[in-house]
Design a protein around this motif. Structure first.
Motif, mmCIF file in Angstrom:
data_model
loop_
_atom_site.group_PDB
_atom_site.id
_atom_site.type_symbol
_atom_site.label_atom_id
_atom_site.label_comp_id
_atom_site.label_asym_id
_atom_site.label_seq_id
_atom_site.Cartn_x
_atom_site.Cartn_y
_atom_site.Cartn_z
ATOM 1 N N THR A 1 -15.210 13.794 -4.014
ATOM 2 C CA THR A 1 -14.353 12.904 -4.803
ATOM 3 C C THR A 1 -13.631 11.922 -3.894
ATOM 4 N N GLU A 2 -13.138 12.419 -2.765
ATOM 5 C CA GLU A 2 -12.460 11.536 -1.816
ATOM 6 C C GLU A 2 -13.392 10.432 -1.315
ATOM 7 N N ILE A 3 -14.604 10.801 -0.968
ATOM 8 C CA ILE A 3 -15.569 9.817 -0.472
ATOM 9 C C ILE A 3 -15.834 8.746 -1.537
ATOM 10 N N ASN A 4 -16.034 9.200 -2.786
ATOM 11 C CA ASN A 4 -16.316 8.255 -3.871
ATOM 12 C C ASN A 4 -15.137 7.319 -4.116
ATOM 13 N N GLU A 5 -13.922 7.885 -4.152
ATOM 14 C CA GLU A 5 -12.738 7.062 -4.398
ATOM 15 C C GLU A 5 -12.458 6.128 -3.215
ATOM 16 N N PHE A 6 -12.716 6.596 -2.014
ATOM 17 C CA PHE A 6 -12.572 5.755 -0.823
ATOM 18 C C PHE A 6 -13.507 4.554 -0.929
ATOM 19 N N GLY A 7 -14.759 4.817 -1.326
ATOM 20 C CA GLY A 7 -15.716 3.731 -1.469
ATOM 21 C C GLY A 7 -15.314 2.728 -2.527
ATOM 22 N N ARG A 8 -14.830 3.240 -3.661
ATOM 23 C CA ARG A 8 -14.406 2.350 -4.741
ATOM 24 C C ARG A 8 -13.251 1.452 -4.310
ATOM 25 N N SER A 9 -12.425 1.945 -3.419
ATOM 26 C CA SER A 9 -11.266 1.171 -2.959
ATOM 27 C C SER A 9 -11.679 -0.171 -2.362
ATOM 28 N N PHE A 10 -12.845 -0.202 -1.744
ATOM 29 C CA PHE A 10 -13.299 -1.428 -1.086
ATOM 30 C C PHE A 10 -13.610 -2.543 -2.073
ATOM 31 N N GLY A 11 -13.759 -2.186 -3.350
ATOM 32 C CA GLY A 11 -14.046 -3.193 -4.361
ATOM 33 C C GLY A 11 -12.819 -3.666 -5.106
ATOM 34 N N THR A 12 -11.631 -3.243 -4.681
ATOM 35 C CA THR A 12 -10.417 -3.609 -5.407
ATOM 36 C C THR A 12 -9.731 -4.827 -4.792
ATOM 37 N N ASP A 13 -9.001 -5.529 -5.651
ATOM 38 C CA ASP A 13 -8.190 -6.646 -5.162
ATOM 39 C C ASP A 13 -7.058 -6.151 -4.263
ATOM 40 N N ASP A 14 -6.573 -4.948 -4.531
ATOM 41 C CA ASP A 14 -5.511 -4.380 -3.698
ATOM 42 C C ASP A 14 -5.986 -4.181 -2.260
ATOM 43 N N PHE A 15 -7.241 -3.753 -2.092
ATOM 44 C CA PHE A 15 -7.779 -3.581 -0.736
ATOM 45 C C PHE A 15 -7.868 -4.928 -0.010
ATOM 46 N N LYS A 16 -8.329 -5.930 -0.726
ATOM 47 C CA LYS A 16 -8.433 -7.266 -0.109
ATOM 48 C C LYS A 16 -7.060 -7.777 0.308
ATOM 49 N N GLU A 17 -6.070 -7.582 -0.564
ATOM 50 C CA GLU A 17 -4.720 -8.031 -0.258
ATOM 51 C C GLU A 17 -4.098 -7.205 0.874
ATOM 52 N N GLY A 18 -4.291 -5.890 0.822
ATOM 53 C CA GLY A 18 -3.707 -5.018 1.836
ATOM 54 C C GLY A 18 -4.244 -5.288 3.226
ATOM 55 N N THR A 19 -5.549 -5.470 3.322
ATOM 56 C CA THR A 19 -6.139 -5.736 4.639
ATOM 57 C C THR A 19 -5.788 -7.136 5.133
ATOM 58 N N ALA A 20 -5.771 -8.105 4.211
ATOM 59 C CA ALA A 20 -5.407 -9.475 4.596
ATOM 60 C C ALA A 20 -3.965 -9.529 5.085
ATOM 61 N N ALA A 21 -3.082 -8.825 4.391
ATOM 62 C CA ALA A 21 -1.674 -8.804 4.782
ATOM 63 C C ALA A 21 -1.512 -8.160 6.153
ATOM 64 N N PHE A 22 -2.231 -7.085 6.385
ATOM 65 C CA PHE A 22 -2.144 -6.399 7.682
ATOM 66 C C PHE A 22 -2.628 -7.305 8.810
ATOM 67 N N LEU A 23 -3.773 -7.940 8.601
ATOM 68 C CA LEU A 23 -4.347 -8.794 9.645
ATOM 69 C C LEU A 23 -3.501 -10.033 9.908
ATOM 70 N N ASN A 24 -2.805 -10.487 8.872
ATOM 71 C CA ASN A 24 -1.965 -11.675 9.012
ATOM 72 C C ASN A 24 -0.495 -11.331 9.267
ATOM 73 N N LYS A 25 -0.241 -10.047 9.481
ATOM 74 C CA LYS A 25 1.102 -9.553 9.835
ATOM 75 C C LYS A 25 2.166 -10.004 8.836
ATOM 76 N N ARG A 26 1.849 -9.798 7.556
ATOM 77 C CA ARG A 26 2.816 -10.106 6.496
ATOM 78 C C ARG A 26 2.884 -8.935 5.527
ATOM 79 N N LYS A 27 3.873 -8.967 4.645
ATOM 80 C CA LYS A 27 4.035 -7.914 3.661
ATOM 81 C C LYS A 27 3.025 -8.076 2.531
ATOM 82 N N ALA A 28 2.378 -7.007 2.154
ATOM 83 C CA ALA A 28 1.373 -7.076 1.093
ATOM 84 C C ALA A 28 2.042 -7.235 -0.269
ATOM 85 N N GLU A 29 1.422 -8.039 -1.105
ATOM 86 C CA GLU A 29 1.848 -8.202 -2.500
ATOM 87 C C GLU A 29 0.684 -7.746 -3.381
ATOM 88 N N PHE A 30 0.648 -6.462 -3.657
ATOM 89 C CA PHE A 30 -0.508 -5.895 -4.352
ATOM 90 C C PHE A 30 -0.575 -6.331 -5.813
#
Length: 260
Positions: free
Chosen positions: A228-257
């Motif tokens: 279940t963890e593996i499946n949910e981990f994989g699904r996370s990569f297709g979310t807008d929250d993942f895109k925002e979270g990683t972009a915020a981290f790489l750009n050293k800003r606070k995420a707005e999920f």
């Protein structure tokens, strides 16, 4: 929605559900269980709600148990139906709720009250809290998940002792047993729960819902928690929250999920 036995308050995306039967020490009857089900069902689809806190009204009790007068004359078949219906409508529903549920335990949490608190994702207790599963003193056993969730939280031996003695433990012992996460003064209970809810809401609610599902899978028969963890981990990569979270981290800003 208007209810007879519970109160609702939404503030800063936190829904506080208060069981409001103080003259009965907030005991759970069938109507209250149904109302709680409806409140959680509504909260599930309400985008204004990110975290749910459940508590009891007054200073004496979170929930002092089930309303025994309702089932004192039940047959075995009716008793089985009572447990199955309650678990489906409320206790399992809360345990598998996709949004975080915090139990703010004030005063007595006995029988069905402790079972409701254990169904929540974690618990905070006031210093005057007392917890126990006294069902065997009535000639019955816990029927709303108590024999399953208590051993998961405190271990088999302690659960056996608590259930067989029908005794109560205080807040500090509950903390020692890992039955609760924190113990605070009664007047600080809700504020403390809200502060934790605030910390939770800084993160991706989509990811938190997936984490709840994965954690719960480890405790369900026939389910592989790692899978279940593996499946949910994989699904996370297709979310807008993942895109925002990683972009915020790489750009050293606070995420707005966005929550999607």
């Amino acid at each position: 929605m208007s209810y007879n036995n519970i109160l609702e308050d939404i503030n800063n995306e936190i829904l506080t559900i208060t069981i409001n039967r103080p003259k009965k020490l907030n005991a759970l009857n069938r109507e209250t269980i149904q109302e709680l089900h409806e409140a959680f069902k509504e909260a599930k689809s309400n985008e204004e709600v990110k975290v749910v806190i459940i508590t009891g009204s007054g200073e004496k009790a979170f929930v002092a148990g089930a309303d025994i007068s309702e089932f004192a004359d039940y047959s075995p078949k009716e008793g089985k139906s009572l447990a199955a219906d309650g678990q489906k409508k409320l206790f399992d529903y809360v345990a598998n709720f996709p949004k975080p549920v915090i139990a703010a335990v004030n005063g007595f949490a006995l029988g069905g009250g402790l079972e409701l608190a254990m169904a929540a994702h974690f618990r905070i207790a006031s210093e005057n809290a007392k917890m126990g599963l006294p069902e065997v003193s009535l000639g019955v056993i816990p029927g709303y998940g108590g024999t399953q969730r208590l051993p998961q939280l405190v271990g088999k031996g302690r659960a056996m002792e608590m259930i067989m003695t029908a005794g109560m433990i205080d807040a500090n012992q509950a903390l020692q047993y890992n039955l609760v996460n924190h113990v605070v003064e009664q007047e600080e209970l809700l504020e403390f729960a809200e502060n934790i809810a605030g910390k939770i809401m800084k993160n991706s609610m989509v990811a938190i819902g997936a984490a709840i599902k994965a954690i719960n899978a480890n405790y369900e028969d026939g389910k592989n928690g790692f899978e279940t963890e593996i499946n949910e981990f994989g699904r996370s990569f297709g979310t807008d929250d993942f895109k925002e979270g990683t972009a915020a981290f790489l750009n050293k800003r606070k995420a707005e999920f966005p929550g999607k």
